[in-house]
Design an enzyme around this catalytic site. Structure first.
Site, PDB file in Angstrom:
ATOM      1  N   GLY A 230       0.803  -1.227  -0.069  1.00  0.00           N
ATOM      2  CA  GLY A 230      -0.064   0.002  -0.010  1.00  0.00           C
ATOM      3  C   GLY A 230       0.950   1.367   0.006  1.00  0.00           C
ATOM      4  O   GLY A 230       0.483   2.383  -0.721  1.00  0.00           O
ATOM      5  N   ASN A 231       2.014   1.128   0.636  1.00  0.00           N
ATOM      6  CA  ASN A 231       3.125   2.241   0.755  1.00  0.00           C
ATOM      7  C   ASN A 231       3.555   2.654  -0.862  1.00  0.00           C
ATOM      8  O   ASN A 231       3.946   3.823  -1.092  1.00  0.00           O
ATOM      9  CB  ASN A 231       3.931   2.146   1.776  1.00  0.00           C
ATOM     10  CG  ASN A 231       3.259   2.232   3.108  1.00  0.00           C
ATOM     11  OD1 ASN A 231       2.890   3.514   3.370  1.00  0.00           O
ATOM     12  ND2 ASN A 231       3.538   1.487   3.916  1.00  0.00           N
TER      13      ASN A 231
ATOM     14  N   LYS B 234      -1.028  -1.762  15.662  1.00  0.00           N
ATOM     15  CA  LYS B 234      -0.964  -1.532  14.443  1.00  0.00           C
ATOM     16  C   LYS B 234      -1.317   0.249  14.305  1.00  0.00           C
ATOM     17  O   LYS B 234      -2.476   0.266  14.345  1.00  0.00           O
ATOM     18  CB  LYS B 234      -1.797  -2.364  13.472  1.00  0.00           C
ATOM     19  CG  LYS B 234      -1.907  -2.094  12.052  1.00  0.00           C
ATOM     20  CD  LYS B 234      -0.535  -2.532  11.427  1.00  0.00           C
ATOM     21  CE  LYS B 234      -0.718  -1.993   9.908  1.00  0.00           C
ATOM     22  NZ  LYS B 234       0.642  -2.529   9.071  1.00  0.00           N
TER      23      LYS B 234
ATOM     24  N   LYS C 271      -1.407  -7.665   5.318  1.00  0.00           N
ATOM     25  CA  LYS C 271      -1.487  -8.282   4.032  1.00  0.00           C
ATOM     26  C   LYS C 271      -0.810  -9.339   3.739  1.00  0.00           C
ATOM     27  O   LYS C 271      -0.872 -10.096   2.929  1.00  0.00           O
ATOM     28  CB  LYS C 271      -1.709  -7.134   3.220  1.00  0.00           C
ATOM     29  CG  LYS C 271      -0.506  -6.268   2.428  1.00  0.00           C
ATOM     30  CD  LYS C 271      -0.064  -6.767   1.249  1.00  0.00           C
ATOM     31  CE  LYS C 271       1.439  -6.065   0.925  1.00  0.00           C
ATOM     32  NZ  LYS C 271       2.219  -5.651   1.962  1.00  0.00           N
TER      33      LYS C 271
ATOM     34  N   LYS D 124       6.885  -9.454   6.208  1.00  0.00           N
ATOM     35  CA  LYS D 124       7.239  -9.783   4.977  1.00  0.00           C
ATOM     36  C   LYS D 124       7.963 -11.001   5.118  1.00  0.00           C
ATOM     37  O   LYS D 124       7.964 -11.967   4.450  1.00  0.00           O
ATOM     38  CB  LYS D 124       7.773  -8.846   4.094  1.00  0.00           C
ATOM     39  CG  LYS D 124       6.876  -7.561   4.032  1.00  0.00           C
ATOM     40  CD  LYS D 124       7.506  -6.413   3.240  1.00  0.00           C
ATOM     41  CE  LYS D 124       6.907  -5.263   3.216  1.00  0.00           C
ATOM     42  NZ  LYS D 124       5.375  -5.117   2.905  1.00  0.00           N
TER      43      LYS D 124
HETATM   44  P1  ADP Z   1       4.136  -2.059   2.562  1.00  0.00           P
HETATM   45  O1  ADP Z   1       3.217  -1.050   2.354  1.00  0.00           O
HETATM   46  O2  ADP Z   1       4.698  -2.535   1.317  1.00  0.00           O
HETATM   47  O3  ADP Z   1       3.464  -3.316   3.392  1.00  0.00           O
HETATM   48  P2  ADP Z   1       5.869  -1.445   4.658  1.00  0.00           P
HETATM   49  O4  ADP Z   1       5.881  -0.050   5.447  1.00  0.00           O
HETATM   50  O5  ADP Z   1       4.922  -2.156   5.702  1.00  0.00           O
HETATM   51  O6  ADP Z   1       5.381  -1.466   3.377  1.00  0.00           O
HETATM   52  O7  ADP Z   1       7.151  -2.012   4.991  1.00  0.00           O
HETATM   53  C1  ADP Z   1       8.312  -1.656   4.190  1.00  0.00           C
HETATM   54  C2  ADP Z   1       9.118  -0.676   4.943  1.00  0.00           C
HETATM   55  O8  ADP Z   1       9.948  -1.357   5.948  1.00  0.00           O
HETATM   56  C3  ADP Z   1      10.072  -0.179   4.053  1.00  0.00           C
HETATM   57  O9  ADP Z   1       9.666   1.104   3.405  1.00  0.00           O
HETATM   58  C4  ADP Z   1      11.252   0.179   5.088  1.00  0.00           C
HETATM   59  O10 ADP Z   1      11.182   1.408   5.640  1.00  0.00           O
HETATM   60  C5  ADP Z   1      11.184  -0.621   6.187  1.00  0.00           C
HETATM   61  N1  ADP Z   1      11.931  -1.357   6.759  1.00  0.00           N
HETATM   62  C6  ADP Z   1      12.493  -1.503   7.829  1.00  0.00           C
HETATM   63  N2  ADP Z   1      13.590  -2.333   8.228  1.00  0.00           N
HETATM   64  C7  ADP Z   1      13.806  -2.517   7.050  1.00  0.00           C
HETATM   65  C8  ADP Z   1      14.781  -3.362   6.628  1.00  0.00           C
HETATM   66  N3  ADP Z   1      15.654  -3.931   7.546  1.00  0.00           N
HETATM   67  N4  ADP Z   1      15.040  -3.800   5.306  1.00  0.00           N
HETATM   68  C9  ADP Z   1      14.127  -3.150   4.497  1.00  0.00           C
HETATM   69  N5  ADP Z   1      13.148  -2.410   4.928  1.00  0.00           N
HETATM   70  C10 ADP Z   1      12.882  -1.981   6.120  1.00  0.00           C
HETATM   71 MG    MG Z   2       3.211  -3.292   5.454  1.00  0.00          MG
END
Ligand code: ADP
Ligand code: MG
Length: 313
Positions: free
Chosen positions: A16-17, A134, A213, A275
């Site tokens: 979503g981001n 959350k 998700k 993830k």
């Molecule tokens: P999405 O909307 O894709 O679920 P999230 O914001 O939940 O995205 O998760 C992705 C984010 O995780 C990245 O934008 C990054 O800022 C953050 N992040 C935190 N730690 C890490 C890491 N070790 N490696 C990669 N991304 C990271």
């Molecule tokens: Mg996320």
């Protein structure tokens, strides 16, 4: 239409981001533009793979919440309804973009696309309901937050509403999704992790929560028999020392490394860890390949040329 039995099933989870970038407010034009590259890649992949698309909704559900709070004339809707609304709006954006890209490739007449409103069952006794963690929606000052009728928590950005994020147990529409995939329909489902519901006798009842998700996608993958799982987000993959000068993206990540690095604090709970956990669950359930990659490197990730591949150790 008969599906080619040899075609593997590819599940792509869109972040979503990644659809509303950090410096954007989330206009329709911005979101459609952000979708173009990933959807073009998915359109190409649909020649070789049967496709399921899931998507996040963090910023979009936050925007809806903000819209509600600035309008007293219309009754406020609970979170479950806002999640359903984002499934509709994002599903529509993905579907219409995909339609155009398939048309551009000249394969539109061989492909059917369907966006499904999806429920995901959670356990009403999930400990997450006792401890909402959350963050969703807008950022508030400390005084504003104190006056709100729901729990808030201080995050890196400021005070935000926090909601429960229970574990997904089962996707209610899994049989429908399986049938559609068998016929080579492209299925868009489990938006925002799905509408969280609990069972009440013979019916389902929506609850005020959001499901991650990526974890919902891993559960769906198992229930539908997905072969390849790609989690596309707004960074290139999984990094060590994320955001630090010595940040280093990983090409592969074994289960053992994942757990060790997590203990060392490299992978925060609310963002990158779900993830990794989703990828590990998928492989543990018999999936063939799982990667975390940038939203514009989905094809390369499927071919093992980009992103972080999670490997069983
Ligand atoms: P999405 O909307 O894709 O679920 P999230 O914001 O939940 O995205 O998760 C992705 C984010 O995780 C990245 O934008 C990054 O800022 C953050 N992040 C935190 N730690 C890490 C890491 N070790 N490696 C990669 N991304 C990271
Ligand atoms: Mg996320």
């Amino acid at each position: 239409m008969r599906a080619d039995k040899r075609k593997k099933i590819l599940l792509i989870a869109l972040g979503g981001n990644a659809l509303i970038r950090g410096n954007q407010t989330g206009t329709l034009a911005e979101q459609l533009e952000n979708l173009k590259v990933p959807i073009r890649e998915i359109a190409r992949l649909s020649r070789e793979y049967r496709i399921i698309i899931t998507h996040g909704n963090g910023p979009q559900v936050g925007n809806l919440q903000l819209q509600q709070e600035s309008c007293a004339a219309v009754p406020r809707m609970p979170l479950e309804i806002l999640v359903a609304q984002t499934q509709g709006q994002i599903g529509y954006m993905i579907e219409s973009t995909l339609d155009s890209e398939l048309m551009a490739l000249g394969i539109v007449t061989q492909k059917y696309i369907v966006s499904l409103i999806s429920y995901v069952v959670v356990d009403e006794n999930d400990p997450a309901f006792q401890n909402p963690t959350k963050p969703i929606g807008p950022v508030y000052s400390e005084e504003q937050a104190a006056a709100l009728p729901y729990p808030t928590r201080r995050t890196a950005k400021g005070y935000r509403r926090v909601v429960a994020s229970p574990r997904p147990l089962t996707i209610v529409e899994k049989r429908e999704i399986r049938e559609l995939i068998k016929r080579d329909f492209i299925v868009i489902c489990c938006g925002g992790g799905g509408i969280p519901v609990i069972r009440e006798g013979r019916s389902f009842c929506g609850v005020d929560a959001v499901i991650d998700k990526d974890l919902a996608s891993a559960r769906l993958a198992r229930e539908v028999g997905v072969d390849i799982f790609v989690i596309a987000t707004d960074v290139k993959g999984v990094a060590l020392h994320y955001g630090q000068p010595d940040q280093q993206y990983l090409r592969t990540l074994s289960f053992e490394e994942a757990l060790n690095y997590r203990n060392q604090g490299h992978f925060p709970e609310g963002s990158i860890w779900p993830k990794i956990e989703a990828g590990m669950q998928f492989l543990g359930d018999g999936g063939q390949a799982a990667s975390i990659c940038a939203i514009d490197e989905i094809e390369a990730a499927v071919f093992g040329k980009a992103g972080t591949r999670i490997i069983p150790s």
